[in-house]
Design an enzyme around this catalytic site. Structure first.
Site, PDB file in Angstrom:
ATOM      1  N   CYS A 121     -13.594  -4.982  -0.295  1.00  0.00           N
ATOM      2  CA  CYS A 121     -13.891  -3.606   0.067  1.00  0.00           C
ATOM      3  C   CYS A 121     -14.972  -2.899  -0.489  1.00  0.00           C
ATOM      4  O   CYS A 121     -15.595  -3.406  -1.653  1.00  0.00           O
ATOM      5  CB  CYS A 121     -12.701  -2.497   0.090  1.00  0.00           C
ATOM      6  N   LYS A 205      -3.414  -1.245   7.916  1.00  0.00           N
ATOM      7  CA  LYS A 205      -3.498  -0.440   6.433  1.00  0.00           C
ATOM      8  C   LYS A 205      -3.459   1.117   6.869  1.00  0.00           C
ATOM      9  O   LYS A 205      -4.363   1.587   7.635  1.00  0.00           O
ATOM     10  CB  LYS A 205      -4.809  -0.732   5.699  1.00  0.00           C
ATOM     11  N   LYS A 258       0.249  -2.570   5.141  1.00  0.00           N
ATOM     12  CA  LYS A 258       0.150  -1.852   3.788  1.00  0.00           C
ATOM     13  C   LYS A 258       0.459  -0.346   4.016  1.00  0.00           C
ATOM     14  O   LYS A 258      -0.214   0.017   5.064  1.00  0.00           O
ATOM     15  CB  LYS A 258      -1.352  -2.403   3.030  1.00  0.00           C
ATOM     16  N   TYR A 323       3.176  -4.521  -7.660  1.00  0.00           N
ATOM     17  CA  TYR A 323       2.957  -4.370  -9.169  1.00  0.00           C
ATOM     18  C   TYR A 323       4.179  -4.788 -10.039  1.00  0.00           C
ATOM     19  O   TYR A 323       4.261  -4.721 -11.107  1.00  0.00           O
ATOM     20  CB  TYR A 323       2.699  -2.792  -9.490  1.00  0.00           C
TER      21      TYR A 323
HETATM   22 ZN   LIG Z   1     -11.706   0.443   0.228  1.00  0.00          ZN
END
Ligand SMILES: [Zn+2]
Length: 335
Positions: A121, A205, A258, A323
């Site tokens: 990204c 996303k 996501k 995480y």
């Molecule tokens: Zn991004």
């Protein structure tokens, strides 16, 4: 009155019986551990909004991967925090960029003994903090949302993916939500001799407040406007399926949804529709909420993390980026 003949509690009679009829098993091999690597630091930096998560200097990355491997986790996902940003996001495709260097060090140290995934990204690398090239300041997207030039951004995303492939990455994971990003990256990888590098796009996303702690972690908050002209609205499930299906048509090897926890219906629907592997990214906010509630004594953090991750697996995810990976892996092995 006749007592019911069906007594489902019989199936829960003993621990052994419960283990036999268990429908969902979460294993360390289902997990991907995010790794944040920052350019220009000598010591680990704690991410305030994500207790337990740190940005690593390059020198600490192989040691961290060693402990991730030791926990039985087969894959990492690298995110970079560069020391310089510009309008073109050029540090993202620098041969000596922070992610590229981390990938090659990990590859050198561990060979094929770890799956290396990397985020593709621009937002950590652009001065605007947006995921594509900003045309000319705030556009017509509403809320000060800028006009993002989709097709020129594809060229940059493809360059980033190729530079990461040159460093030795196994899986590139474009997260910019630009239309056509998977096919642009597939073509560029194939043309550069990287036909064996996989693409796991962030297919659906969503524009989500669940990302807020990550922006603190990776210094990638938009400097103006928001991301509503490219990220999905959380209200639209059918549109999410179109995003996923177009990524499949463009050549995605694995599709990803996501965030995860608030989007389990989409994980389940993608699983129902597709035979490809489905991944879900349990994002920074999912982690931070649990950590904060656990710190306040409201919930048992370890138990609630396990429950959340099992629910993502149960919904149909083959792969979970989380995480919590290192924290939970030990207890999964013991199950
Ligand atoms: Zn991004």
């Amino acid at each position: 009155m006749r007592f019911p003949t069906r007594r489902l509690r019989r199936l829960r009679k003993t621990e052994k019986m419960r283990s036999m009829i268990r429908e969902t098993t979460l294993l360390p091999s289902d997990l991907v551990c995010p790794v944040l690597v920052q350019e220009g630091i000598d010591e680990r930096v704690t991410v305030k909004s994500m207790p337990g998560i740190q940005r690593l200097p390059l020198s600490d990355v192989t040691g961290e991967v060693e402990s991730i491997k030791g926990a039985g986790i087969p894959a990492i996902m690298l995110f970079g925090v560069p020391s310089s940003k510009d309008d073109a996001g050029s540090s993202a495709f620098d041969r000596d960029g922070i992610v590229q260097r981390a990938v090659s060090e990990v590859r050198q140290a561990f060979g094929d003994d770890i799956v290396i995934m990397s985020d593709v990204c621009m937002c950590q690398y652009t001065s605007s903090g947006h995921c594509g090239i900003v045309r000319d300041g705030p556009g017509r997207g509403g809320g000060g949302s800028p006009a993002i030039d989709n097709d020129p951004s594809l060229e940059v995303l493809a360059k980033i993916a190729v530079s990461q492939a040159e460093s030795g990455v196994d899986v590139v994971s474009p997260s910019a939500m630009m239309d056509g990003q998977v096919s642009a990256i597939r073509t560029a990888l194939d043309d550069s001799g990287f036909s064996d590098v996989l693409i796991m796009p962030h297919s659906a996303k969503h524009r989500s407040v669940f990302y807020s702690p990550f922006r603190d972690a990776a210094e990638c908050a938009p400097q103006f406007g928001d991301r509503s002209t490219y990220q999905m609205p959380y209200t639209n499930a059918r549109e999410a399926m179109q995003e996923i299906e177009s990524d499949v048509e463009e050549g995605a090897d694995i599709v990803m949804i996501k965030p995860a926890l608030a989007y389990l219906d989409l994980v389940a629907e993608a699983r129902r529709r597709l035979d490809l592997p489905v991944a879900a990214f349990s994002v920074s906010g999912e982690y931070a909420l649990v950590r904060a509630a656990a710190a306040a004594g409201y919930v048992d953090g370890a138990q609630i993390a396990l429950e959340m991750l099992h629910s993502i697996k149960r919904a149909g995810a083959d792969i979970i980026v989380t995480y919590f990976a290192k924290d939970v892996a030990g207890s999964l092995l013991a199950e």
